[in-house]
Motif scaffolding. Structure first.
Motif, PDB file in Angstrom:
ATOM      1  N   GLY A 176       1.077  -1.243  -0.335  1.00 12.64           N
ATOM      2  CA  GLY A 176       0.242   0.811  -0.383  1.00 12.64           C
ATOM      3  C   GLY A 176       0.507   1.316  -0.077  1.00 12.64           C
ATOM      4  N   VAL A 177       2.220   1.314   1.673  1.00 13.61           N
ATOM      5  CA  VAL A 177       2.337   2.581   0.958  1.00 13.61           C
ATOM      6  C   VAL A 177       3.522   2.514  -0.409  1.00 13.61           C
ATOM      7  CG1 VAL A 177       4.390   3.628   2.080  1.00 13.61           C
ATOM      8  CG2 VAL A 177       1.957   2.629   3.807  1.00 13.61           C
ATOM      9  N   GLY A 178       4.313   1.600  -0.841  1.00 10.20           N
ATOM     10  CA  GLY A 178       5.391   1.112  -1.351  1.00 10.20           C
ATOM     11  C   GLY A 178       5.246   2.023  -2.776  1.00 10.20           C
ATOM     12  N   THR A 179       4.025   1.394  -3.152  1.00  7.52           N
ATOM     13  CA  THR A 179       3.336   1.955  -4.694  1.00  7.52           C
ATOM     14  C   THR A 179       2.901   3.163  -5.069  1.00  7.52           C
ATOM     15  OG1 THR A 179       0.931   1.069  -4.120  1.00  7.52           O
ATOM     16  CG2 THR A 179       2.148  -0.717  -5.044  1.00  7.52           C
ATOM     17  N   PHE A 180       2.292   3.529  -3.750  1.00  4.71           N
ATOM     18  CA  PHE A 180       2.181   5.123  -3.606  1.00  4.71           C
ATOM     19  C   PHE A 180       4.124   5.964  -3.681  1.00  4.71           C
ATOM     20  CE2 PHE A 180      -1.763   5.132  -2.193  1.00  4.71           C
ATOM     21  CZ  PHE A 180      -2.231   5.749  -2.939  1.00  4.71           C
ATOM     22  N   ALA A 181       5.255   5.521  -2.693  1.00  4.87           N
ATOM     23  CA  ALA A 181       6.485   5.912  -2.559  1.00  4.87           C
ATOM     24  C   ALA A 181       7.034   6.007  -4.359  1.00  4.87           C
ATOM     25  CB  ALA A 181       6.794   5.540  -1.331  1.00  4.87           C
ATOM     26  N   VAL A 182       7.288   4.772  -4.618  1.00  2.00           N
ATOM     27  CA  VAL A 182       7.441   4.536  -5.324  1.00  2.00           C
ATOM     28  C   VAL A 182       7.425   5.600  -6.475  1.00  2.00           C
ATOM     29  CG1 VAL A 182       7.734   3.156  -8.075  1.00  2.00           C
ATOM     30  CG2 VAL A 182       7.761   2.086  -5.775  1.00  2.00           C
ATOM     31  N   GLN A 183       5.817   5.682  -6.615  1.00  2.00           N
ATOM     32  CA  GLN A 183       5.305   6.927  -8.242  1.00  2.00           C
ATOM     33  C   GLN A 183       5.488   8.329  -7.268  1.00  2.00           C
ATOM     34  OE1 GLN A 183       1.420   6.191  -9.810  1.00  2.00           O
ATOM     35  NE2 GLN A 183       1.509   5.061  -7.873  1.00  2.00           N
ATOM     36  N   ILE A 184       5.853   8.778  -6.047  1.00  2.00           N
ATOM     37  CA  ILE A 184       6.217  10.430  -4.959  1.00  2.00           C
ATOM     38  C   ILE A 184       7.403  10.402  -6.085  1.00  2.00           C
ATOM     39  CG2 ILE A 184       5.828  11.274  -3.244  1.00  2.00           C
ATOM     40  CD1 ILE A 184       3.378   9.726  -2.756  1.00  2.00           C
ATOM     41  N   ALA A 185       8.517   9.300  -6.045  1.00  2.00           N
ATOM     42  CA  ALA A 185       9.222   9.450  -5.445  1.00  2.00           C
ATOM     43  C   ALA A 185       9.854  10.159  -6.792  1.00  2.00           C
ATOM     44  CB  ALA A 185      10.460   8.083  -5.297  1.00  2.00           C
ATOM     45  N   LYS A 186       9.631   9.021  -7.984  1.00  2.00           N
ATOM     46  CA  LYS A 186       9.944   9.648  -9.761  1.00  2.00           C
ATOM     47  C   LYS A 186       9.007  11.028  -9.674  1.00  2.00           C
ATOM     48  CE  LYS A 186      10.667   7.629 -11.921  1.00  2.00           C
ATOM     49  NZ  LYS A 186      12.820   7.962 -12.668  1.00  2.00           N
ATOM     50  N   ALA A 187       8.552  11.159  -8.712  1.00  2.00           N
ATOM     51  CA  ALA A 187       7.378  12.438  -9.456  1.00  2.00           C
ATOM     52  C   ALA A 187       8.339  13.593  -8.335  1.00  2.00           C
ATOM     53  CB  ALA A 187       6.263  12.658  -8.555  1.00  2.00           C
ATOM     54  N   TYR A 188       9.546  12.984  -7.780  1.00  2.00           N
ATOM     55  CA  TYR A 188      10.435  14.043  -6.915  1.00  2.00           C
ATOM     56  C   TYR A 188      11.918  14.242  -8.175  1.00  2.00           C
ATOM     57  CZ  TYR A 188       7.594  16.163  -3.302  1.00  2.00           C
ATOM     58  OH  TYR A 188       7.045  16.188  -1.986  1.00  2.00           O
ATOM     59  N   GLY A 189      11.842  13.671  -8.726  1.00  2.00           N
ATOM     60  CA  GLY A 189      12.952  13.260 -10.209  1.00  2.00           C
ATOM     61  C   GLY A 189      14.070  12.184  -9.072  1.00  2.00           C
ATOM     62  N   ALA A 190      13.370  11.400  -8.436  1.00  2.00           N
ATOM     63  CA  ALA A 190      14.598  10.641  -8.186  1.00  2.00           C
ATOM     64  C   ALA A 190      15.034   9.447  -9.663  1.00  2.00           C
ATOM     65  CB  ALA A 190      14.341   9.845  -6.543  1.00  2.00           C
ATOM     66  N   GLU A 191      16.251   9.135  -8.986  1.00  2.00           N
ATOM     67  CA  GLU A 191      16.026   7.383  -9.776  1.00  2.00           C
ATOM     68  C   GLU A 191      15.660   6.372  -8.833  1.00  2.00           C
ATOM     69  OE1 GLU A 191      20.093   6.006 -11.521  1.00  2.00           O
ATOM     70  OE2 GLU A 191      19.908   4.667 -11.074  1.00  2.00           O
ATOM     71  N   VAL A 192      14.472   5.131  -9.026  1.00  2.00           N
ATOM     72  CA  VAL A 192      14.187   4.753  -8.164  1.00  2.00           C
ATOM     73  C   VAL A 192      14.526   3.209  -8.487  1.00  2.00           C
ATOM     74  CG1 VAL A 192      12.169   3.828  -7.091  1.00  2.00           C
ATOM     75  CG2 VAL A 192      12.292   6.403  -7.838  1.00  2.00           C
ATOM     76  N   THR A 193      14.245   2.497  -7.289  1.00  2.00           N
ATOM     77  CA  THR A 193      15.182   1.146  -7.210  1.00  2.00           C
ATOM     78  C   THR A 193      14.049   0.107  -6.233  1.00  2.00           C
ATOM     79  OG1 THR A 193      17.559   0.891  -7.871  1.00  2.00           O
ATOM     80  CG2 THR A 193      16.518  -0.836  -6.448  1.00  2.00           C
ATOM     81  N   ALA A 194      12.670  -0.586  -7.025  1.00  2.00           N
ATOM     82  CA  ALA A 194      11.637  -1.122  -5.699  1.00  2.00           C
ATOM     83  C   ALA A 194      12.243  -2.631  -5.604  1.00  2.00           C
ATOM     84  CB  ALA A 194      10.569  -0.585  -7.055  1.00  2.00           C
ATOM     85  N   VAL A 195      11.909  -2.853  -4.356  1.00  2.00           N
ATOM     86  CA  VAL A 195      12.353  -3.719  -4.261  1.00  2.00           C
ATOM     87  C   VAL A 195      11.350  -5.052  -4.327  1.00  2.00           C
ATOM     88  CG1 VAL A 195      13.167  -5.908  -1.943  1.00  2.00           C
ATOM     89  CG2 VAL A 195      14.525  -3.581  -2.710  1.00  2.00           C
ATOM     90  N   CYS A 196      10.422  -5.834  -4.437  1.00  2.00           N
ATOM     91  CA  CYS A 196       9.546  -6.681  -3.504  1.00  2.00           C
ATOM     92  C   CYS A 196       9.595  -7.969  -4.025  1.00  2.00           C
ATOM     93  CB  CYS A 196       8.021  -5.453  -5.325  1.00  2.00           C
ATOM     94  SG  CYS A 196       8.315  -5.896  -6.855  1.00  2.00           S
ATOM     95  N   SER A 197       8.924  -9.229  -4.381  1.00  5.93           N
ATOM     96  CA  SER A 197       8.320  -9.969  -4.875  1.00  5.93           C
ATOM     97  C   SER A 197       8.180 -10.862  -5.621  1.00  5.93           C
ATOM     98  CB  SER A 197       7.744 -10.989  -3.249  1.00  5.93           C
ATOM     99  OG  SER A 197       6.478 -10.487  -4.244  1.00  5.93           O
TER     100      SER A 197
END
Ligand SMILES: NC(=O)c1ccc[n+]([C@@H]2O[C@H](COP(=O)([O-])OP(=O)(O)OC[C@H]3O[C@@H](n4cnc5c(N)ncnc54)[C@H](OP(=O)(O)O)[C@@H]3O)[C@@H](O)[C@H]2O)c1
Length: 240
Positions: A75-96
Motif C-alpha cells: 500500500g505505502v510502497g506503490t505510492f512511494a515509488v510514484q512520489i519519489a519518481k515525481a520528485y525526480g529520483a532514480e528509483v530502485t524498487a524491491v518486491c517479490s
C-alpha cells in the motif's frame, strides 16, 4: 466554518470506515481528485500520506538522488515509488517475484526481486532508503546507504516480545546523532494539507492509486483474508 458544503466530493481519513455512513473531522478531508472514482480515491489517504511524508519530509528526496524502496509492492510502497519518481529520483524498487511487473509499471527505474537478489549486498549505495518491509538488519541497511544517506524506517512485519517490533527503530534513533548517515522513523500525520498535496500529484498525472481488488462491504472478511495471504499488490478497496 468547515470549507465544505453538502454535496462536495471529498476524500480523507476517519475511524471505523468500513461503513455506509461515517463521521469525519474536516481537517482530515480534502476535495476528491477530479479524475478519480470514489473507489480509487478511497485507496489514497492512509498509504498516500505515509508515502509522501516518507519521501518528502523524512527522506528529503531530491532530483537525481538514488532511492531504494523496500516493500515497493504494498500500500505505502506503490505510492512511494510514484512520489519519489515525481520528485525526480532514480528509483530502485524491491518486491517479490509475482509483483515485479506491476511495480515496474509504476515507473520504477530498476526492480529487484528480493527472492532472487539482495538489494543490500553492499554493491550499490543509495542516497535514501525507504524501509517499508522486510525487516533488514540496521547494519545491512547502513552498508547500502551513502556515507551521508538517509534511512527512513516506515514499518516492518515483526512482533517483538518486549518492544512490539520497534527495537530497530529505537536503535536507529539512538545511533543516528553519532554518525554521518541519518537514521530515522516516523508516525504519519493525518492532515488536509498533505491530502491536498496528494491531490495535486494525482491531478497532474504523476501519481495514481494502485487498486488490486475491490470487495463489497459484506465481503470485508474475504478482503482481509486476501490481504493476510500477502497477495495484494497495492491496495484493496471496500465498496458501498
Ligand atoms: N510509519 C507510519 O506511520 C506507517 C503508516 C502506515 C503503514 N506503516 C507500516 O508500513 C508497513 C507497510 O505497510 P503497507 O500498508 O504498505 O503494507 P502492505 O501493503 O502489506 O505491504 C507490505 C510490503 O512489504 C513487503 N515485504 C514483505 N516481506 C518482505 C521482505 N522479506 N523483503 C522485502 N519486502 C518485503 C511486501 O512485498 P511483497 O508483497 O512483494 O512480498 C509489500 O510490498 C507496515 O509495517 C505498516 O504497519 C507505517
Amino acid at each position: 466554518m468547515t470549507g465544505f458544503k453538502p454535496g462536495d466530493e471529498v476524500f480523507g481519513i476517519c475511524d471505523a470506515s468500513f461503513a455506509q455512513y461515517v463521521r469525519v473531522r474536516t481537517d482530515k478531508l480534502a476535495p476528491k481528485p477530479a479524475d478519480l472514482s470514489f473507489d480509487q480515491a478511497a485507496a489514497v489517504p492512509v498509504s498516500g500520506l505515509t508515502a509522501i511524508q516518507a519521501v518528502r519530509d523524512q527522506g528529503r528526496v531530491r532530483a537525481g538522488q538514488k532511492v531504494v524502496i523496500v516493500g515497493a509492492s504494498g500500500g505505502v510502497g506503490t505510492f512511494a515509488v510514484q512520489i519519489a519518481k515525481a520528485y525526480g529520483a532514480e528509483v530502485t524498487a524491491v518486491c517479490s517475484t509475482s509483483k515485479v511487473e506491476a511495480v515496474r509499471a509504476l515507473g520504477a527505474d530498476h526492480v529487484i526481486d528480493y527472492t532472487r537478489a539482495d538489494f543490500a549486498d553492499g554493491r550499490h549505495r543509495y542516497d535514501v532508503i525507504l524501509d517499508i518491509g522486510g525487516n533488514r538488519r540496521l547494519s545491512h541497511l547502513r552498508r547500502t546507504l551513502t556515507p551521508t544517506g538517509r534511512l527512513v524506517i516506515v514499518g516492518g512485519e515483526t512482533d517483538g516480545r518486549w518492544l512490539g517490533g520497534t527495537d530497530r527503530q529505537l536503535r536507529a534513533l539512538v545511533l543516528s546523532p553519532f554518525i554521518g548517515q541519518k537514521l530515522g522513523t516516523f508516525i504519519s500525520s493525518e492532515n488536509a494539507e498533505d491530502l491536498e498535496a496528494l491531490r495535486g500529484l494525482i491531478e497532474s498525472g504523476k501519481v495514481s492509486p494502485a487498486v488490486d481488488r475491490t470487495y463489497p462491504l459484506d465481503e470485508v472478511a474475504a478482503a482481509i483474508r486476501y490481504m493476510l495471504e500477502g497477495r495484494t499488490c497495492g491496495k484493496l478497496v471496500i465498496t458501498i
